[in-house]
Design a protein around this motif. Structure first.
Motif, short mmCIF file in Angstrom:
data_model
loop_
_atom_site.label_atom_id
_atom_site.label_comp_id
_atom_site.label_asym_id
_atom_site.label_seq_id
_atom_site.Cartn_x
_atom_site.Cartn_y
_atom_site.Cartn_z
N ILE A 241 0.87 -1.18 0.00
CA ILE A 241 0.00 0.00 0.00
C ILE A 241 0.90 1.22 0.00
N GLU A 242 0.63 2.16 -0.91
CA GLU A 242 1.35 3.42 -0.93
C GLU A 242 0.59 4.39 -0.02
N VAL A 243 1.20 4.74 1.10
CA VAL A 243 0.55 5.58 2.11
C VAL A 243 1.14 6.98 2.07
N HIS A 244 0.26 7.96 1.99
CA HIS A 244 0.68 9.36 2.03
C HIS A 244 0.46 9.85 3.46
N GLY A 245 1.56 10.05 4.17
CA GLY A 245 1.48 10.37 5.59
C GLY A 245 1.70 11.83 5.89
N LYS A 246 2.05 12.08 7.15
CA LYS A 246 2.27 13.44 7.64
C LYS A 246 3.43 14.08 6.88
N GLY A 247 3.30 15.36 6.62
CA GLY A 247 4.36 16.08 5.93
C GLY A 247 4.54 15.66 4.49
#
Length: 187
Positions: free
Chosen positions: A160-166
Motif C-alpha cells: 500500500i502506498e501511504v501518504h502520511g504526515k508532511g
C-alpha cells in the motif's frame, strides 16, 4: 531590540509566514511562540535564544516543544532580516535537539482489547471490517486511512502506498490478514 511582536508587528509577521507558504496552523503556532517569548525576554542576541532554550531544558520540556520554539524564532529571525532589522541569522539547525527516529511512544491495543475487536468484527459491514483491518494490520493513522484510495493498493505487489504526515510517502506491506479485502472488493 525587543521581539517586535509587542510593538504591533504581529500582522506583518503573519503575512510574512503566509507568503512563505506556511500552513495556517503553523502560522498560529509560530506567532504564539514568539508572543510567549516576547513576554519573557528580548530578541537582541543569539544568547537570548540560547538562554531561553536552556530555560526550557531546565524545566524538563520535551525536545519537540523546544524545537517548535526554535523553529518559530528562526522564522521570526528571517522576518526581521527581511525587514532590515537584523543582518544575520542567530539560530542554526545545529541548535535544535536531535530526536532519535522511532523514539516516540506508540499506543497499542492490549491482547484483551485486540480480542474484543476481533469478537465485534463479524457483526460489522464489510466496509467497516476492511477499515479496522487496515488500521490493525497496516498500521495506518486514521488520517492516512481517510485519504487512502483504491489506486494506492498494489494487490499484485502486495503493498500500500501511504501518504502520511508532511507529504511523506511510504510503502506498507499488504499482510495476509488483509489479502481477503481484494477478493471481496472486486465483487
Amino acid at each position: 531590540m525587543t521581539s517586535g511582536i509587542a510593538n504591533g508587528k504581529k500582522e506583518s509577521f503573519r503575512r510574512f509566514l503566509y507568503e512563505q507558504g506556511r500552513q495556517p496552523s503553523t502560522i498560529d503556532s509560530y506567532v504564539a511562540e514568539v508572543e510567549k517569548f516576547s513576554g519573557r525576554g528580548t530578541f537582541s542576541s543569539r544568547e537570548d535564544i540560547l538562554s531561553h532554550k536552556q530555560h526550557l531544558l531546565d524545566q524538563g520540556r520535551k525536545a519537540a516543544t523546544i524545537n517548535k520554539f526554535l523553529n518559530a524564532m528562526t522564522a521570526y529571525n528571517d522576518f526581521l532580516m527581511a525587514q532590515g532589522k537584523l543582518d544575520r541569522r542567530w539560530i542554526y539547525w545545529s541548535d535544535r535537539i536531535k530526536v532519535a527516529q522511532g523514539s516516540h511512544q506508540v499506543d497499542v491495543l492490549t491482547e484483551e482489547e485486540f480480542r474484543q475487536v476481533q469478537q465485534v468484527l463479524p457483526s460489522l459491514s464489510f466496509r467497516n471490517q476492511s477499515l479496522i483491518h487496515l488500521l490493525l494490520y497496516a498500521g495506518l493513522r486514521a488520517s492516512e486511512l481517510v485519504e487512502l484510495r483504491m489506486g494506492q493498493i498494489d494487490w499484485i505487489g502486495r503493498s500500500i502506498e501511504v501518504h502520511g504526515k508532511g507529504d511523506k510517502v511510504r510503502e506498507v506491506p499488504l499482510y495476509e490478514e488483509l489479502s481477503g479485502l481484494h477478493a471481496s472488493s472486486t465483487v
